[in-house]
Design a protein around this motif. Structure first.
Motif, short mmCIF file in Angstrom:
data_model
loop_
_atom_site.label_atom_id
_atom_site.label_comp_id
_atom_site.label_asym_id
_atom_site.label_seq_id
_atom_site.Cartn_x
_atom_site.Cartn_y
_atom_site.Cartn_z
N TYR A 170 0.84 -1.19 0.00
CA TYR A 170 0.00 0.00 0.00
C TYR A 170 0.88 1.25 0.00
CZ TYR A 170 -3.48 3.44 1.40
OH TYR A 170 -4.29 4.54 1.44
N CYS A 182 -6.07 2.49 -2.70
CA CYS A 182 -7.35 1.89 -3.07
C CYS A 182 -7.87 2.42 -4.40
CB CYS A 182 -8.37 2.13 -1.96
SG CYS A 182 -8.80 3.87 -1.64
N HIS A 225 -12.49 5.57 0.80
CA HIS A 225 -12.02 4.23 0.45
C HIS A 225 -12.91 3.61 -0.61
CE1 HIS A 225 -9.60 0.67 0.98
NE2 HIS A 225 -10.67 -0.08 1.20
N ALA A 227 -13.32 -0.29 -3.00
CA ALA A 227 -12.91 -1.67 -3.27
C ALA A 227 -13.61 -2.13 -4.54
CB ALA A 227 -13.25 -2.58 -2.10
N HIS A 237 -9.02 -5.03 -2.55
CA HIS A 237 -8.73 -3.61 -2.31
C HIS A 237 -7.31 -3.45 -1.79
CE1 HIS A 237 -10.19 -3.60 2.20
NE2 HIS A 237 -9.87 -4.82 1.83
N THR A 239 -5.40 -1.69 1.03
CA THR A 239 -5.83 -1.20 2.33
C THR A 239 -4.66 -0.92 3.27
OG1 THR A 239 -7.04 -1.81 4.34
CG2 THR A 239 -6.24 -3.62 2.98
N TRP A 241 -4.95 -1.18 6.30
CA TRP A 241 -5.11 -2.14 7.40
C TRP A 241 -4.02 -3.19 7.36
CZ3 TRP A 241 -8.03 -7.16 7.10
CH2 TRP A 241 -8.17 -7.76 8.37
N ALA A 253 -15.46 -7.06 5.74
CA ALA A 253 -14.86 -5.74 5.56
C ALA A 253 -15.80 -4.65 6.04
CB ALA A 253 -14.49 -5.52 4.10
N ILE A 257 -14.56 -2.26 9.05
CA ILE A 257 -14.37 -0.83 8.81
C ILE A 257 -15.31 -0.01 9.69
CG2 ILE A 257 -14.60 0.98 7.05
CD1 ILE A 257 -13.64 -1.11 5.00
#
Length: 280
Positions: A170, A182, A225, A227, A237, A239, A241, A253, A257
């Motif tokens: 990412y 994303c 965001h 996806a 996606h 992310t 995270w 998800a 989220i």
């Protein structure tokens, strides 16, 4: 009138001719056509500023202002504007015939995979191919890329394109195999299918119609965001995270989220299906 900074081809000193009478600037210009000759370049908010997005090798831009070693440009792909180094651009616009269809490839100085690579290019890089030598395509600038990694027709399904980037780290504002966010992932997948797509998630949400239910190829949105749906139950996606491109169950998800306080789920948008066309 309030114009979106990201999509407004104007600096504080110069604007494109098309904005004459819309915004006031000391000067207006028709702009100069140019093309990226480095593997990847940031589009920045200011010279040496913050990255907004990136453009890949072969991207066409319109130069609006040159200030020292920097150019303010508008990308032809999606209209995104920003500053980049002038040295990254050329005015030599050979016909674009192919683009990179693999997640990444190498450019070699000769049609020989044992030679040290000259550069690395990412998915979507646009190429001017002048011929082939064995299993290599010869580029207009003299470099060579493996024919297995390029194509002259668009993809038919954005999902496998996105899947090819699973594991890519990412990167905020990233648009390449070396790092992607994303909206960069969604844009790369749709653009590979010749589906026009803006560069940021809020612009992407505005660009496509709302849809009931979820089907393969739909876009799923949260604040800041996006996806891509692989099926009614799975999505892919990029992310923060996990700091990577991942596949995740949609229900999981949405719950995760929301629990993080980054929700709510904003719904589904449906891009058009890909239409076969020649590379341009």
């Amino acid at each position: 009138m309030t114009l979106d900074r990201r999509l407004t081809p104007a600096t504080d000193r110069v604007a494109l001719d098309s904005l004459c009478g819309v915004i006031e600037r000391p000067a207006y210009t028709p702009g100069q056509a140019a093309r990226l000759i480095v593997p990847l370049a940031d589009l920045m908010t200011a010279p040496d500023g913050r990255r907004d997005r990136q453009v890949n090798f072969g991207a066409d831009v319109t130069v609006i202002e040159t200030r020292g070693d920097w150019c303010f440009v508008q990308a032809a792909l999606d209209g995104y504007c920003g500053w980049m180094p002038a040295a990254a651009l050329t005015r030599d616009l050979a016909p674009v015939t192919h683009r990179v269809t693999a997640p990444a490839t190498h450019v070699y100085p000769a049609p020989d995979m044992k030679r040290p690579e000259r550069a690395s290019l990412s998915l979507g890089a646009r190429l001017s191919v002048t011929g082939t030598e064995g299993r290599f395509a010869r580029l207009a600038d003299g470099g060579f890329v493996p024919v297995q990694h390029i194509g002259d027709q668009p993809a038919s399904d954005p999902v496998p394109v996105a899947e090819s980037l699973v594991g890519t780290p990412y990167l905020w504002g990233g648009n390449s195999r070396w790092g992607i966010d994303c909206s960069g992932l969604v844009q790369a997948a749709l653009t590979a299918c010749d589906i026009p797509c803006p560069g940021d998630s809020d612009l992407q949400r505005d660009a496509f119609p709302a849809a009931d239910g979820i089907r393969r190829g739909d876009l799923l949105f949260w604040p800041g965001h996006v996806a891509l749906a692989m099926s009614p139950d799975l999505m892919i996606h990029a992310t923060a995270w996990t700091m990577a491109v991942i596949v995740e169950p949609i229900g999981q998800a949405i719950a995760r989220i929301d629990a993080q306080g980054d929700g709510p789920f904003l719904g589904v948008r449906r891009p058009p299906l890909a239409q076969p066309a020649a590379i341009a």
